[in-house]
Design an enzyme around this catalytic site. Structure first.
Site, PDB file in Angstrom:
ATOM      1  N   GLY B  43      -3.832  -5.881  88.864  1.00  0.00           N
ATOM      2  CA  GLY B  43      -4.243  -7.039  88.084  1.00  0.00           C
ATOM      3  C   GLY B  43      -4.722  -6.599  86.730  1.00  0.00           C
ATOM      4  N   GLU B  59       1.693  -8.464  84.551  1.00  0.00           N
ATOM      5  CA  GLU B  59       1.056  -7.405  85.330  1.00  0.00           C
ATOM      6  C   GLU B  59       1.996  -6.886  86.413  1.00  0.00           C
ATOM      7  OE1 GLU B  59      -1.790  -5.886  84.959  1.00  0.00           O
ATOM      8  OE2 GLU B  59      -2.609  -7.132  83.337  1.00  0.00           O
ATOM      9  N   GLU B  63       3.139  -3.071  86.637  1.00  0.00           N
ATOM     10  CA  GLU B  63       2.679  -2.223  87.731  1.00  0.00           C
ATOM     11  C   GLU B  63       3.698  -1.996  88.842  1.00  0.00           C
ATOM     12  OE1 GLU B  63      -1.206  -3.675  88.695  1.00  0.00           O
ATOM     13  OE2 GLU B  63      -2.009  -2.990  86.777  1.00  0.00           O
ATOM     14  N   PRO B  80     -20.770 -14.993  90.108  1.00  0.00           N
ATOM     15  CA  PRO B  80     -21.397 -14.111  89.129  1.00  0.00           C
ATOM     16  C   PRO B  80     -21.687 -12.798  89.867  1.00  0.00           C
ATOM     17  CG  PRO B  80     -22.643 -16.163  89.403  1.00  0.00           C
ATOM     18  CD  PRO B  80     -21.612 -16.134  90.482  1.00  0.00           C
ATOM     19  N   GLU B 112      -2.175   5.658  90.470  1.00  0.00           N
ATOM     20  CA  GLU B 112      -1.335   5.766  91.639  1.00  0.00           C
ATOM     21  C   GLU B 112      -1.141   4.371  92.214  1.00  0.00           C
ATOM     22  OE1 GLU B 112      -1.572   8.489  95.670  1.00  0.00           O
ATOM     23  OE2 GLU B 112      -3.156   8.669  94.169  1.00  0.00           O
TER      24      GLU B 112
END
Lengths: 220, 220
Positions: B43, B59, B63, B80, B112
DNA sequence: CCAAAAGTGTTAGTGATACACCCATGT
DNA sequence: ACATGGGTGTATCACTAACACTTTTGG
């Protein structure tokens, strides 16, 4: 590595209720720019130290005065350009309020709040039409496959009232005998022992939901 | 009126695939703080001018090197304190990759990347365990009530391969005759005319999904 | 006694489940 | 010929859908 861009995050609320045999949504007339004086879904910015759900609950109390009602995260909308003030990401929630408690309160940036029938929605600010449509779709879906429907009723209710909610939201007629048979076979309601009063026809048994208020179960 | 607090917004991806008769999730070993060297969901931050879905797609390409795969928004997590760097709200997406194309590529902040069986997930950074569990639940649900399962298969496949996916994800055995009867009655697959080759038993008919690749339909 | 909604059973059809054997291929 | 997975049909059961009349109350 990218910089860490920041966005404003808001929550928007789709608050449904049923009154006068019609499914209603709560809209507010915006008291500030942008879209001043236009109708919109209630909502507001998420504060620094609160969770998304807390923000949704806070807004709900601020704008309707009600709490402890059914609330569920719906979807997150984040198209660039959906808010003229800049990048604003909104997490939409949907809420169900039973037909007893709808004393709407006005808040600072709300000049007016009103229940609108879902068939008569005025032009809405931002992409709120899209959000509302999405919420309606989810409501219909959940009504058929879970017990959310009970959230729209007071603690005790007649089976006809319940059937009415289904008919209004799904906008189709249901067979009374089949509806009752199915419902009773699920073993999720029980007779309260009380009856409706003051009706000029045969009084109806008042039932209550066996589960904890707010609990939703799958009935697939 | 409140000030307009700003938060960082990220997207996290739950990328599922099936290999070696097991449901796998893509994890990356974090190359940077916080949680450096710990496993996490892939992400990253949402850029200023891109939509949430575009961010998720970007993303995914960065990735894994794959694109044009099934992607669906899952849920938005915004407690939060869920990220030690400060207020970070993450919109989780889930993706399904068919078992052919899984050439994983390493990116800048990823030291990795690896497929982990969902039964053998290591300790994860942030609240990613919770996000993953939520994704798994959604996957199981969607598998039963929609046609997402096809996204995990190549363009042509045998009915046994499809049944296998169901058995692995739902982890229960299904009856072969009933599975095929039900599936064929839905009229969503058709024979390709080709057969599997080089197997030391009777070759199987290869079927294809009738709908557009990526299209998901409800089968309730 | 009339109007209005409450309440109640049966039948037919459809979909789900349980179950066992023969077929085509490679070695 | 044997091992391996591919492929097929039937009977039972459970759930869904269609359908109409009697009951209780207030006016």
């Amino acid at each position: 590595m990218h910089a860490f861009p920041k966005s404003s995050v808001t929550v928007d609320l789709i608050v449904f209720t049923i009154t006068d045999n019609s499914l209603k949504v709560l809209l507010i007339k915006r008291g500030i720019e942008p879209f001043k004086n236009m109708w919109a879904l209630p909502g507001g910015f998420v504060l620094e130290d609160e969770s998304l759900e807390d923000a949704a609950k806070r807004e709900l109390v601020e704008e309707t005065g009600v709490k402890d009602i059914y609330l569920e995260q719906l979807y997150t909308f984040g198209e660039p350009g959906r808010d003229p003030r800049g990048r604003v990401i909104t997490v939409a929630y949907f809420a169900l309020i039973n037909s007893q408690i709808q004393k709407i309160r006005a808040s600072t940036d709300v000049s007016e709040a009103q229940w609108y029938s879902v068939n008569k929605i005025p032009k809405l600010a931002f992409d709120h039409k899209k959000i509302l449509d999405y919420g309606l779709q989810r409501l219909r879906w959940k009504l058929e496959y879970t017990t959310v429907g009970f959230q729209l009723l007071p603690k005790t209710f007649t089976l006809s009232q319940l059937q009415n909610i289904y008919e209004i939201i799904l906008h189709k007629q249901l067979d009374k005998r089949n509806f009752r048979k199915k419902l009773l076979s699920l073993d999720i309601v029980e007779e309260s022992g009380e009856f409706t009063e003051g009706v000029s026809h045969r009084p109806a048994m008042l039932y209550k939901f066996k589960k904890r208020i707010g609990e939703i179960i799958e009935i697939l």
